[in-house]
Design an enzyme around this catalytic site. Structure first.
Site, short mmCIF file in Angstrom:
data_model
loop_
_atom_site.label_atom_id
_atom_site.label_comp_id
_atom_site.label_asym_id
_atom_site.label_seq_id
_atom_site.Cartn_x
_atom_site.Cartn_y
_atom_site.Cartn_z
CB THR A 92 5.81 41.94 102.93
OG1 THR A 92 4.89 42.86 103.48
CG2 THR A 92 6.29 40.98 103.98
NE ARG B 174 12.08 50.37 93.67
CZ ARG B 174 10.83 49.95 93.68
NH1 ARG B 174 9.90 50.65 94.27
NH2 ARG B 174 10.49 48.82 93.10
CB VAL B 175 10.83 55.23 89.59
CG1 VAL B 175 9.47 55.09 88.91
CG2 VAL B 175 11.09 56.69 89.94
N GLY B 176 9.53 52.35 90.89
CA GLY B 176 9.18 50.97 90.55
C GLY B 176 8.25 50.91 89.35
CG ASP B 177 5.47 47.72 89.37
OD1 ASP B 177 6.04 47.93 90.46
OD2 ASP B 177 4.34 47.21 89.28
N GLY C 15 3.95 44.00 93.47
CA GLY C 15 5.00 43.00 93.65
C GLY C 15 6.37 43.59 93.42
N GLY D 15 8.80 45.39 91.86
CA GLY D 15 8.61 46.37 90.79
C GLY D 15 9.64 46.31 89.68
#
Ligand code: ASP
Length: 285
Positions: free
Chosen positions: A146, A177-180, A201, A203
């Site tokens: 999650t 990896r890069v999210g928001d 959430g 990203g």
């Protein structure tokens, strides 16, 4: 006046995890509030609150972060202040105890974001706490599948607004990896004239739809939640989940989520008691 709001991630919270989420949020809120009550800055309050969340394995940030596809902890964090629009961000950083403190140290630099080994070297130069990356993995760590990112917004008595995010990203993500969460306008933003926002959430979808930018443009001081709701509608269209917190320039709170749960705590100088909820539904009861 002062005000502070934080969240522990847009995710599912099972009954046996409820108390840990509530308590973890309240402990972090108290740390941030203590800074504001003694006249400290919003930036320091955000750092103090997020450090508590990073130290608590209940949350996917710092100690207890999600593991990537190689079984390693890579973290992202950012902090922004709304007076001079200073931004400090670190991404894909490994082996530091408190990514938020590295992000905060970046506020004094011209560079707004550092990645990977360069970010860790910067942390070392600044004398911040390094560790063996394996020390960030609790013995009983399990993949949750999650979401979880922590975020905090504070307004201090000088009118400064600051926002911070910290995350271990998504379970099993591709290394690098890069999210928001470290990207301004996506996972967060702050502007003293308007307010500040932080998201958690999915990203990729949050970044694609620039949720934080949307909220900043649409924020109505009399109805701060509406802008969050509209922004979440844009990721819901993509069948993605998000949760967001907002604080207006005059200290009004708003928060919404389309994830099952979203632990949020807030308090201001106008409310003697801290509030903590695991979902919007719970707050409305
Ligand atoms: N938004 C974070 C990311 O994509 C993860 C999360 O909030 O669950 O890295």
């Amino acid at each position: 006046m002062w005000a502070i709001i934080l969240h522990g991630g847009a995710k599912d919270i099972e009954a046996e995890e409820a108390d840990a989420n509530r308590e973890g949020c309240l402990i972090a809120l108290a740390a941030g509030r203590a800074v504001l009550e003694r006249g400290g800055s919003a930036v320091d309050a955000v750092e103090a609150a997020v450090r508590q969340l990073e130290a608590d394995p209940t949350f996917n940030a710092g100690y207890g972060s999600a593991l990537n596809a190689d079984g390693e902890v890579e973290m992202c964090s950012a902090i922004m202040e709304g007076a001079e629009f200073k931004i400090g961000g670190v991404t894909v950083i490994m082996g530091v105890r408190h990514p938020i403190s590295v992000a905060k140290a970046m506020l004094e630099e011209d560079t707004i974001m550092l990645a990977g080994d360069g970010a860790r070297r910067f942390a070392a130069q600044m004398g911040l706490e390094l560790c063996d990356p394996a020390e960030l993995v609790p013995p009983e760590q399990k993949a949750t599948g999650t979401h979880d990112t922590v975020g905090c917004i504070a307004l201090d008595e000088t009118g400064l607004i600051a926002v911070g995010t910290s995350t271990g990203g998504l379970d099993g993500a591709r290394p690098g990896r890069v999210g928001d969460s470290p990207q301004a306008g996506c996972g967060f933003y702050a502007d003293n004239a308007v307010g500040a926002v932080a998201f958690s959430g999915d990203g990729e979808e949050i970044a694609r739809k620039m949720l934080a930018a949307r909220v900043m443009h649409a924020l109505d001081p009399d109805d701060p939640e509406r802008a969050i709701g509209e922004a979440i509608g844009h990721v819901a269209e993509l069948e993605a989940e998000a949760g967001g917190i907002v604080l207006t320039a005059d200290g009004r709170f708003g928060w919404l989520h389309n994830s099952r749960e979203f632990a949020v705590a807030y308090q201001s100088s106008a409310h003697a008691e801290p509030r903590v909820y695991l979902s919007k539904q719970e707050e409305r009861r």
